[in-house]
Design a protein around this motif. Sequence first.
Motif, PDB file in Angstrom:
ATOM      1  N   GLY A   4       4.865   4.258  -4.402  1.00  0.00           N
ATOM      2  CA  GLY A   4       4.803   5.358  -5.349  1.00  0.00           C
ATOM      3  C   GLY A   4       5.393   4.968  -6.672  1.00  0.00           C
ATOM      4  O   GLY A   4       4.917   4.071  -7.347  1.00  0.00           O
ATOM      5  N   ARG A  43       0.841  -1.190   0.000  1.00  0.00           N
ATOM      6  CA  ARG A  43       0.000   0.000   0.000  1.00  0.00           C
ATOM      7  C   ARG A  43       0.873   1.235   0.000  1.00  0.00           C
ATOM      8  O   ARG A  43       1.920   1.288   0.625  1.00  0.00           O
ATOM      9  CB  ARG A  43      -0.903   0.025   1.224  1.00  0.00           C
ATOM     10  N   ASN A  44       0.435   2.213  -0.720  1.00  0.00           N
ATOM     11  CA  ASN A  44       1.097   3.513  -0.771  1.00  0.00           C
ATOM     12  C   ASN A  44       2.455   3.486  -1.470  1.00  0.00           C
ATOM     13  O   ASN A  44       3.259   4.411  -1.303  1.00  0.00           O
ATOM     14  CB  ASN A  44       1.273   4.104   0.632  1.00  0.00           C
ATOM     15  N   ARG A  55       8.694   4.496  -1.833  1.00  0.00           N
ATOM     16  CA  ARG A  55       7.576   4.819  -0.951  1.00  0.00           C
ATOM     17  C   ARG A  55       7.698   6.281  -0.563  1.00  0.00           C
ATOM     18  O   ARG A  55       8.797   6.755  -0.298  1.00  0.00           O
ATOM     19  CB  ARG A  55       7.619   3.926   0.285  1.00  0.00           C
ATOM     20  N   PHE A  57       2.679   6.061  -9.748  1.00  0.00           N
ATOM     21  CA  PHE A  57       1.758   5.090  -9.172  1.00  0.00           C
ATOM     22  C   PHE A  57       0.586   4.775 -10.094  1.00  0.00           C
ATOM     23  O   PHE A  57       0.260   3.612 -10.327  1.00  0.00           O
ATOM     24  CB  PHE A  57       1.216   5.603  -7.831  1.00  0.00           C
TER      25      PHE A  57
END
Length: 125
Positions: free
Chosen positions: A32, A29-30, A100, A53
Amino acid sequence: QVQLLESGGGLVQTGGSLRLSCAASGSIRNLGNMAWFRQAPGKEREFIAAISFAGGSTHYADSAKGRFTISRDNAKNTLYLRMDTPKPEDKAVYYCAADRPPLGIYYRPAAYDYWGQGTQVTVSS
């Protein structure tokens, strides 16, 4: 932690094509930017291509422009690199990388937090 696993490398002839894949797993998750780098024996790790992303922004090294295409499928947590008309000088170990936030400069290896183990690409003439 995030795990990245490349696949699809091998032997390809000049004029052919090859598609590399990089499957992401773990705490994805998250994430980039994601990118492909390569490293030939005796040389530094070299930026090839990066993608944002959502995939709306891509960047390529001059050596890859017009021949390689980076893409990602976030539903499958997979990054791709399609290599068209490869040349013998494209022979290297290809690595995928993930960043990230806060995001770093996309073409710098130091910007990326996670790396795969690499997949060998060899081009025969």
